[in-house]
Scaffold this motif. Sequence first.
Motif, short mmCIF file in Angstrom:
data_model
loop_
_atom_site.label_atom_id
_atom_site.label_comp_id
_atom_site.label_asym_id
_atom_site.label_seq_id
_atom_site.Cartn_x
_atom_site.Cartn_y
_atom_site.Cartn_z
N GLN A 47 0.83 -1.21 0.00
CA GLN A 47 0.00 0.00 0.00
C GLN A 47 0.87 1.26 0.00
O GLN A 47 0.56 2.25 -0.68
N PHE A 48 1.98 1.21 0.73
CA PHE A 48 2.90 2.33 0.71
C PHE A 48 3.46 2.53 -0.71
O PHE A 48 3.46 3.64 -1.25
N LEU A 49 3.90 1.44 -1.33
CA LEU A 49 4.48 1.55 -2.66
C LEU A 49 3.46 2.02 -3.68
O LEU A 49 3.79 2.76 -4.62
N GLN A 50 2.21 1.62 -3.50
CA GLN A 50 1.18 2.01 -4.45
C GLN A 50 1.02 3.53 -4.48
O GLN A 50 0.67 4.11 -5.51
N LYS A 51 1.30 4.16 -3.34
CA LYS A 51 1.24 5.62 -3.30
C LYS A 51 2.57 6.25 -3.66
O LYS A 51 2.63 7.29 -4.31
N GLU A 52 3.66 5.65 -3.19
CA GLU A 52 4.96 6.29 -3.33
C GLU A 52 5.56 6.18 -4.73
O GLU A 52 6.13 7.13 -5.26
N LEU A 53 5.44 4.99 -5.33
CA LEU A 53 6.09 4.79 -6.63
C LEU A 53 5.57 5.74 -7.71
O LEU A 53 6.37 6.31 -8.46
N PRO A 54 4.24 5.94 -7.81
CA PRO A 54 3.77 6.86 -8.86
C PRO A 54 4.32 8.27 -8.68
O PRO A 54 4.60 8.97 -9.66
N ILE A 55 4.50 8.70 -7.42
CA ILE A 55 5.06 10.03 -7.19
C ILE A 55 6.46 10.12 -7.79
O ILE A 55 6.79 11.04 -8.53
N ARG A 56 7.29 9.13 -7.46
CA ARG A 56 8.67 9.18 -7.93
C ARG A 56 8.76 9.01 -9.44
O ARG A 56 9.55 9.67 -10.11
N ILE A 57 7.92 8.14 -9.99
CA ILE A 57 7.97 7.86 -11.42
C ILE A 57 7.47 9.07 -12.21
O ILE A 57 8.06 9.44 -13.24
N ALA A 58 6.41 9.69 -11.73
CA ALA A 58 5.86 10.85 -12.43
C ALA A 58 6.88 11.99 -12.46
O ALA A 58 7.06 12.67 -13.47
N ARG A 59 7.54 12.19 -11.32
CA ARG A 59 8.56 13.24 -11.23
C ARG A 59 9.60 13.08 -12.33
O ARG A 59 10.00 14.04 -12.99
N ARG A 60 10.07 11.85 -12.53
CA ARG A 60 11.11 11.60 -13.53
C ARG A 60 10.57 11.78 -14.94
O ARG A 60 11.25 12.29 -15.83
N ALA A 61 9.32 11.35 -15.17
CA ALA A 61 8.72 11.50 -16.49
C ALA A 61 8.65 12.97 -16.86
O ALA A 61 8.95 13.36 -18.00
N LEU A 62 8.27 13.80 -15.89
CA LEU A 62 8.19 15.24 -16.15
C LEU A 62 9.56 15.80 -16.48
O LEU A 62 9.71 16.62 -17.40
N GLU A 63 10.57 15.37 -15.75
CA GLU A 63 11.92 15.88 -16.01
C GLU A 63 12.39 15.49 -17.40
O GLU A 63 13.03 16.28 -18.10
N LEU A 64 12.07 14.27 -17.81
CA LEU A 64 12.50 13.81 -19.13
C LEU A 64 11.87 14.64 -20.23
O LEU A 64 12.44 14.80 -21.30
N GLU A 65 10.68 15.17 -19.94
CA GLU A 65 10.01 15.99 -20.94
C GLU A 65 10.66 17.35 -21.09
O GLU A 65 10.53 18.01 -22.11
N SER A 66 11.34 17.80 -20.06
CA SER A 66 11.83 19.16 -20.11
C SER A 66 13.34 19.22 -19.99
O SER A 66 13.89 20.11 -19.37
N LEU A 67 14.03 18.28 -20.61
CA LEU A 67 15.48 18.32 -20.63
C LEU A 67 15.95 19.65 -21.21
O LEU A 67 15.27 20.20 -22.07
N PRO A 68 17.11 20.11 -20.80
CA PRO A 68 17.58 21.44 -21.23
C PRO A 68 17.41 21.68 -22.72
O PRO A 68 17.05 22.77 -23.14
N PHE A 69 17.67 20.66 -23.53
CA PHE A 69 17.65 20.93 -24.97
C PHE A 69 16.27 20.75 -25.57
O PHE A 69 16.10 20.80 -26.75
N GLY A 70 15.28 20.53 -24.73
CA GLY A 70 13.92 20.40 -25.25
C GLY A 70 13.11 21.65 -25.02
O GLY A 70 11.92 21.70 -25.28
#
Lengths: 372, 363
Positions: A47-70
């Motif tokens: 139950q902890f992971l079900q809440k925690e993992l999406p937070i961490r994964i979403a954060r990285r997905a957002l960063e990948l979208e806005s790399l410096p050269f994008g």
Amino acid sequence: MASEPVARAVAEEVVRWGSMKQTGVSLRYMMEFGSRPTERNLLLSAQFLQKELPIRIARRALELESLPFGLSNKPAVLKVRRCLPSLHVRDWYLDSFRDIRYFPEVRNRSDELAFTQMIKMVKVRHNNVVPTMALGVQQLKKQLCSTRKVPFGFDEIHEFLDRFYLSRIGIRMLIGQHVALHDPEPEPGVIGLINTRLSPVQVAQAASEDARSICLREYGSAPDINIYGDPNFTFPYVTSHLHLMLFELVKNSLRAVQERYMNSDKDVPPVRIIVADGEEDVTIKVSDEGGGIPRSGLPKIFTHLYSTAKNPPDLDGPNQGSTMAGYGFGLPISRLYARYFGGDLQIISMEGYGTDAYLHLSRLGDSEEPLP
Amino acid sequence: MASEPVARAVAEELARWGAMRQTGVSLRYMMEFGARPTERTLLLAAQFLHKELPIRIARRALDLESLPFGLSSKPAILKVRDWYVDSFRDIRSFPEVRSPKDELAFTEMIKMIRVRHTNVVPTIALGVQQLKKDLGGSKAFPPGIDAIHQFLDRFYMSRIGIRMLIGQHVALHDPDPEPGVIGLINTKMSPMTVAQIASEDARAICMREYGSAPDVDIYGDPDFTFPYVTPHLHLMIFELMKNSLRAVQERYMNSDKHAPPVRIIVADGAEDVTIKINDEGGGIPRSGLSRIFTYLYSTAENPPDLDEHNEGVTMAGYGYGIPISRLYARYFGGDLQIISMEGYGTDAYLHLSRLGDSEEPLP
């Protein structure tokens, strides 16, 4: 492929979850929690992971979208972005986010087992993130250098990769630990991925042998390695992390010594490993006489964009297994592993003589995960 | 004692000169300039110092007046500040240097200034000790106390520069210099030789205090030489050796095991000469490592009471050896790094730049 409104809904979810606060866990907590892997505890953990993992994964997905050269809309820059394999990686993160978010609430043992299978698959999906990102960075580097523009943004890319990989270490640790707790027959002293009685001297021996065999394969010979320390000393740590770090450091040392003494008559000086157990830290020094690195060149070895290999392996081609000098990801990622549990990796060199690497591993176990 | 208007005039001069821009010199420049110490070049050097020294001295005098936590009003600090003000006045009131005769008199004058400032470090240490007592000891240090470390780093770095400029100028007047020596710079300095001498000096002190001293093994090319300032290197190696010897001695004093030797390795690279000092004295915990570079902590049990007569160097003094050694290393573009393995020992890396073209740092 998802329809427009669905895609937009997911994008909104990603933004929402990507800005929620992450929760860190310490090694000690993982050990205490995992020492009683009852059904109830595994349920709580899921139950902890079900809440925690999406937070961490979403954060990285957002960063990948806005790399410096994008960030720019210039066609040349967009073209650069389009061929970045980082977009593949971003898709993996989006898929994994969806998989976890759309998994029904975990309420009982049967849910929990299914959830565990699902995150196991998520982990497999992301296995090749590092070489894929490396390919993207390699391409980016080529393009930037060829357009002769001032290579701006290298620092930003390096900082992004540090945060990105550190977060990945955390995500994979949480998933791996949860999955491993389901092992019905764990080795004595092992709690998930944590060996409460890890012998650093033993891991050093194993990692050294692995590194020597690669050296032998590439050069036909390999320098000796002498290991000093108390063979009976043990402490709790994640074996695979320590093995990875020591393997990288020893590989670098062997290569330096080999290249320096290959065509010489002189005796090849051994690489020395010293394991020291203190109260706060276990410190492991890997020491070589491979000729050293000039002081001005030292900061470079920790950047993600640097390699001393003459022809870094073409990542598009078939992967033939570890090589001695690759794309230069060994040291920066090793340092992230060290820092993940509150330790550090320092490298000092004596130009004209050799290099000493100091791996500090925190014994206290109560540093919380760094959460970039 | 100066009268009111005179005191005010001096204060204005200090403020004016203390705001002027400092000019740095590199080791290479000092060597090239000093290679031909003719009357003309000595005159030019004196004229440069006549303008440059008051700028640097005034800056420090002003610094001493504006220290945090009331440090400026400690008697020891006031004493040092007076030395700086007196020296400022001496140079400022010296007439324009126009002839070799003027130049010789100027050189005598700055020689006296250097003597006046000989005990600056222990005197400031005393002032800091006085402050520590007032604050109730290290456990009660208020936040922001780091500002004092930064001040002392700048202050001592500047002092190294001032004394180097003065010392170099004075030494260039030596009618019979050793071969290869230019002022204070030995163009053919052998780091191994200096390491041997500094180790012996450190061992002698260890012997005196503990009755025995660990062995020291030195590895490197005995024929290798490069240009450097011998007393600087001697000081740094001496300080580092003292620490290593003390750590090993304390660890093995009451043990049956044989004390492991302290090892020194001298490596000559293209950019740097690196000297590693390696001991198995038990190491320092990672959490305590940054402290060894600060001025407010000393590991000695009873730091010498500086108010009493100073009987000479001891193994553990007021805790300034390491931070000041690092300043010396950085002065010519090098560095000092210390890494420790808790439970095992400590490694100190002294990097000395071979290129010689870093300009003095001018804090």
